[in-house]
Design an enzyme around this catalytic site. Structure first.
Site, PDB file in Angstrom:
ATOM      1  N   HIS A 191     -14.870  -1.187   2.025  1.00  0.00           N
ATOM      2  CA  HIS A 191     -14.918  -1.979   3.258  1.00  0.00           C
ATOM      3  C   HIS A 191     -14.671  -1.129   4.496  1.00  0.00           C
ATOM      4  O   HIS A 191     -13.967  -1.522   5.427  1.00  0.00           O
ATOM      5  CB  HIS A 191     -13.928  -3.143   3.200  1.00  0.00           C
ATOM      6  CG  HIS A 191     -14.244  -4.137   2.117  1.00  0.00           C
ATOM      7  ND1 HIS A 191     -14.205  -3.820   0.786  1.00  0.00           N
ATOM      8  CD2 HIS A 191     -14.615  -5.437   2.178  1.00  0.00           C
ATOM      9  CE1 HIS A 191     -14.542  -4.870   0.062  1.00  0.00           C
ATOM     10  NE2 HIS A 191     -14.804  -5.868   0.873  1.00  0.00           N
ATOM     11  N   GLU A 228       0.813  -1.219   0.000  1.00  0.00           N
ATOM     12  CA  GLU A 228       0.000   0.000   0.000  1.00  0.00           C
ATOM     13  C   GLU A 228       0.848   1.271   0.000  1.00  0.00           C
ATOM     14  O   GLU A 228       0.490   2.271  -0.624  1.00  0.00           O
ATOM     15  CB  GLU A 228      -0.950   0.000   1.208  1.00  0.00           C
ATOM     16  CG  GLU A 228      -1.987  -1.115   1.199  1.00  0.00           C
ATOM     17  CD  GLU A 228      -1.436  -2.471   1.675  1.00  0.00           C
ATOM     18  OE1 GLU A 228      -0.288  -2.514   2.152  1.00  0.00           O
ATOM     19  OE2 GLU A 228      -2.151  -3.477   1.558  1.00  0.00           O
TER      20      GLU A 228
END
Lengths: 313, 274
Positions: free
Chosen positions: A107, A56
């Site tokens: 999410h 990430e």
């Protein structure tokens, strides 16, 4: 019964539409493209989709580099990773130089459900809100999610978009336009205001119905934009209804509740109550079970409204 | 490279070293050691290799240089000033309130700075992004990035190392300023940070080793990097921290300490600039 669609699905579909309109849009994902729904974009525009693997931080700074060359990168992963694994990269590589990167996180919140606390982001809005120049969008349904994608692409600079996993009730018409920084008055009332965002907007409308059945008319404001916050709508709500309850699927620390309170305290102090996660981690369970456990149901909002009204002078 | 050309580069490097000393002395804080070790690398890139227009810093076809080890900002600023991006007189405003020359590089304030850096480990990823954009747009610009040897202790560097190989970024050339010192000591002692050549090679990079203060060697290496297709090149540049100022060379204490006025005078005298 109107069909329920998750905002992450709407995000994935909107990305494809946006990609057809704007050749500068590129998408980066960290090995979750099927879940974040960027896979549709990847299929249609393989040369503009960058699979970054489980990395990430790298994904975030790579997007910064792409943005310096005129690209409009959307980076996607789960909200807990999209703001937590890469906070420093968001801060220094993207926000400090105000680069045109959109952080599209899916999410978010505890409705992730069975995956448990490690995957339930209840801090992301607080983390993004504190970064100078970061716009924070938290759409309330599928049409709002699509509108958020287009609104984010139309503005120069970093935007955080918060999407959920679970299908959501329809609130807005398909032609919904999201104006960054403007709240929506979804229901009129004078006794109190419920200020809600994301998943909780539908719950707030449900709470307002319950209250109406008891003869209490409350205003419902939807905040698709959490930053910049719509101060005018908040001050008007404080002045005209005298009490405000915020509702968010996020920690009560640093999210919508804090943003609203910052305006209320400065400009028009009225009693406030905060519906949200009370400084706790999440846990595994079905979304509905967790909403109940963490105090995020319509009944919880109703109770908070009653408390706030009772505190009015 | 002719002797004359090498002499011109050497003289340019000497001037850049002088600027570094003067600007750090004026600022009273900053990082001389890792600025001085990278002088030849930047001098070579900006005065022998890179394509850019100081009058049009945002020219889309320009080559890009990312200073991933952002604390070496003085060497970047001194080089950009010599290259004409802003007046040399601006250099002594380093780190002052209102200056375009921030303590660490700010791409929005300083013409010629391609990426805001300072938090270590992020510049290689950003350079990858520029290289990816170049491939996507079918442009022939090249992207250069300078990493610190201590900096490669950051995990993100290795994420980015995989990305550059995965996407076959042969338009990207990285330099490692291998001067063996970081703030708390020798890099091998701080974090078993050894064998960068073997590590980058095992990740799939084309890896070269050069004397990072030798212009001809740098040129051969960059030529080879440019001719290498299908993979990125890492040029591990063996350098001396504090290079060019005798009392700063190989001294860990000069990582982040600015010279006092008398020390600056001594340094400038050594450089023949007093």
């Amino acid at each position: 019964m109107i069909q329920k669609i998750a905002t992450r699905d709407a995000y994935g579909q909107a990305l494809v539409k946006l990609g057809r309109e704007n050749p500068n849009v590129v998408v980066l994902d960290a090995d979750l493209s099927k879940s974040t729904k960027t896979a549709g974009f990847a299929k249609e525009f393989p040369e503009r989709f960058f699979q970054m693997g489980i990395a990430e931080a790298d994904m975030t700074s790579t997007a910064a580099g792409l943005a310096t060359c005129g690209k409009i990168p959307f980076i996607s992963t789960f909200a807990c990773f999209a703001t937590g694994r890469n906070f420093d990269q968001l801060r220094v590589s993207i926000a400090y130089p105000h680069l045109n990167v959109k952080i599209a996180a899916t999410h978010a919140g505890i409705t992730v459900g069975e995956d448990g606390a490690s995957h339930q982001s209840i801090e992301d809005v607080a983390l993004m809100r504190v970064i100078p120049g970061m716009i924070v969008l938290s759409p309330a349904d599928a049409a709002d999610a699509e509108a958020a994608v287009f609104a984010a692409a139309a503005v120069e600079g970093p935007v955080y978009l918060r999407f959920g996993r679970e299908p959501m009730p329809v609130i807005f018409p398909p032609e919904r336009k999201l104006i960054i920084g403007k709240a929506d008055r979804l229901k009129e009332g004078t006794e109190a205001t419920i200020a809600a965002t994301g998943v909780m907007t539908a719950v707030a409308l449900e709470a307002a119905e319950i209250l109406a059945s008891r003869g209490r008319m409350v205003r419902v404001l939807n905040f698709s934009t959490i930053k910049p916050i719509d101060g005018e709508a908040i001050v008007a709500a404080a002045r005209e209804t005298g009490a405000i309850v915020t509702a968010e699927e996020h920690s009560i620390i640093g999210g919508l509740g804090s943003a609203v309170a910052e305006v209320v305290v400065k400009h028009y102090p009225v009693p406030m109550e905060f519906v949200g996660v009370q400084d706790r981690f999440g846990q595994s369970g079905k979304p509905a079970e967790l909403m109940k456990e963490y105090g995020l149901t319509a009944e919880d909002i109703v109770a908070a409204v009653e408390r706030a009204i009772a505190r009015k002078r | 490279m002719t002797d004359q050309e090498r002499a011109a580069l050497t003289d340019r490097a000497r001037r850049i070293r002088g600027h570094i000393i003067k600007m750090l002395a004026a600022a009273g804080s900053g990082h001389p050691g890792g600025s001085l070790s990278a002088v030849e690398i930047l001098t070579f890139l900006y005065f022998r290799r890179m394509r850019y227009d100081p009058k049009n810093p945002q020219w889309p076809d320009r080559d890009r240089f990312v200073l991933s080890k952002g604390h070496a900002a003085p060497v970047l600023y001194a080089t950009l000033a010599e290259a004409g991006f802003f007046p040399v007189e601006t250099l002594t405003t380093l780190r002052r309130f209102g200056s375009i020359l921030q303590g660490h590089p700010d791409m929005k304030k300083t013409p010629g700075v391609e990426m805001s850096t300072g938090s270590l480990g992020q510049g290689l990823s950003a350079a990858n992004g520029m290289a990816l954009a170049g491939k996507l747009d079918k442009k022939d610009y090249r992207v250069y990035v300078l990493l610190g040897d201590g900096e490669i202790e950051e995990g993100q560097i290795w994420e980015a190392a995989m990305t550059a190989v995965h996407y076959k970024l042969d338009n990207l050339t990285a330099f490692l300023d291998y001067n063996h010192l970081q703030i708390d000591g020798r890099i091998e002692e701080v974090k078993s940070n050894t064998d960068p050549v073997g590590r980058f090679r095992s990740f799939g990079w084309h890896v070269l080793e050069v004397d990072g203060h030798d212009f001809a060697a740098l040129e051969r290496a960059v030529d080879e990097a440019q001719a290498t297709k299908g993979k990125p090149t890492m040029i591990v540049a063996h350098t001396v921290k504090g290079k060019g100022v005798s009392f700063m060379e190989n001294q860990v204490g000069w990582h982040g300490t600015a010279p006092k006025p008398e020390e600056a005078q001594k340094a400038l005298a050594e450089l023949g600039l007093a």
